[in-house]
Design a protein around this motif. Sequence first.
Motif, short mmCIF file in Angstrom:
data_model
loop_
_atom_site.label_atom_id
_atom_site.label_comp_id
_atom_site.label_asym_id
_atom_site.label_seq_id
_atom_site.Cartn_x
_atom_site.Cartn_y
_atom_site.Cartn_z
N TYR A 1 -14.47 7.83 -32.16
CA TYR A 1 -14.40 9.28 -32.35
C TYR A 1 -12.96 9.74 -32.57
N GLU A 2 -12.03 9.11 -31.87
CA GLU A 2 -10.61 9.46 -32.00
C GLU A 2 -10.04 9.02 -33.36
N LEU A 3 -10.53 7.91 -33.88
CA LEU A 3 -10.00 7.37 -35.13
C LEU A 3 -10.33 8.24 -36.33
N SER A 4 -11.53 8.78 -36.37
CA SER A 4 -11.93 9.60 -37.51
C SER A 4 -13.07 10.53 -37.11
N PRO A 5 -12.99 11.79 -37.52
CA PRO A 5 -14.10 12.72 -37.23
C PRO A 5 -15.42 12.24 -37.84
N LYS A 6 -15.35 11.46 -38.88
CA LYS A 6 -16.57 10.97 -39.53
C LYS A 6 -17.40 10.09 -38.60
N TYR A 7 -16.75 9.44 -37.66
CA TYR A 7 -17.48 8.57 -36.74
C TYR A 7 -18.23 9.36 -35.67
N LYS A 8 -17.96 10.65 -35.57
CA LYS A 8 -18.67 11.48 -34.59
C LYS A 8 -20.15 11.59 -34.94
N LYS A 9 -20.52 11.23 -36.15
CA LYS A 9 -21.94 11.22 -36.53
C LYS A 9 -22.72 10.22 -35.67
N LEU A 10 -22.02 9.26 -35.07
CA LEU A 10 -22.67 8.28 -34.21
C LEU A 10 -23.16 8.91 -32.90
N LYS A 11 -22.78 10.16 -32.65
CA LYS A 11 -23.29 10.87 -31.48
C LYS A 11 -24.77 11.19 -31.64
N ASN A 12 -25.22 11.26 -32.89
CA ASN A 12 -26.63 11.49 -33.17
C ASN A 12 -27.39 10.19 -32.88
N PRO A 13 -28.31 10.20 -31.90
CA PRO A 13 -28.99 8.96 -31.51
C PRO A 13 -29.80 8.31 -32.64
N ILE A 14 -30.33 9.12 -33.54
CA ILE A 14 -31.11 8.57 -34.65
C ILE A 14 -30.19 7.84 -35.62
N LEU A 15 -29.06 8.46 -35.97
CA LEU A 15 -28.10 7.81 -36.85
C LEU A 15 -27.54 6.55 -36.19
N ALA B 1 -15.18 1.00 -42.07
CA ALA B 1 -13.76 1.21 -42.35
C ALA B 1 -13.59 2.12 -43.56
N MET B 2 -14.34 1.85 -44.62
CA MET B 2 -14.25 2.67 -45.84
C MET B 2 -14.66 4.11 -45.56
N ILE B 3 -15.70 4.30 -44.76
CA ILE B 3 -16.17 5.64 -44.43
C ILE B 3 -15.08 6.43 -43.70
N GLY B 4 -14.35 5.74 -42.83
CA GLY B 4 -13.30 6.40 -42.06
C GLY B 4 -11.96 6.48 -42.75
N GLY B 5 -11.86 5.88 -43.94
CA GLY B 5 -10.61 5.93 -44.70
C GLY B 5 -9.61 4.86 -44.32
N PHE B 6 -10.09 3.76 -43.77
CA PHE B 6 -9.22 2.64 -43.38
C PHE B 6 -9.47 1.44 -44.29
N SER B 7 -8.50 0.55 -44.36
CA SER B 7 -8.76 -0.76 -44.97
C SER B 7 -9.53 -1.57 -43.93
N SER B 8 -10.26 -2.57 -44.39
CA SER B 8 -11.01 -3.42 -43.46
C SER B 8 -10.09 -4.05 -42.43
N SER B 9 -8.97 -4.55 -42.91
CA SER B 9 -8.02 -5.23 -42.04
C SER B 9 -7.47 -4.29 -40.97
N GLU B 10 -7.06 -3.11 -41.39
CA GLU B 10 -6.50 -2.15 -40.45
C GLU B 10 -7.53 -1.75 -39.39
N PHE B 11 -8.75 -1.44 -39.83
CA PHE B 11 -9.80 -0.99 -38.92
C PHE B 11 -10.18 -2.07 -37.92
N VAL B 12 -10.45 -3.25 -38.42
CA VAL B 12 -10.85 -4.36 -37.53
C VAL B 12 -9.74 -4.65 -36.52
#
Length: 79
Positions: A25-39, A53-64
């Motif tokens: 949630y801190e890394l990207s507001p887009k990940y806050k969608k995971l608060k929805n139990p169905i999603l 990573a792409m959804i949050g605007g990170f490279s794979s390497s950076e995110f992992v």
Amino acid sequence: MLEITADMRVYTLLKNFPQILEYLYELSPKYKKLKNPILKATVARLATLQQAAMIGGFSSSEFVNLLRTKVGQNEIDIV
């Protein structure tokens, strides 16, 4: 301990490292969608960390490596 890699599913990450959810949630507001139990139950089972990573605007390497560092794992090279 399970190694975090780019091909790991988001669901597997959250199941094995539940404490990482708040960090996402801190890394990207887009990940806050995971608060929805169905999603969380559906998308998380399908999406890999590489895709997340792409959804949050990170490279794979950076995110992992951000996630690995957060749980005490060494950084890795991702091609």
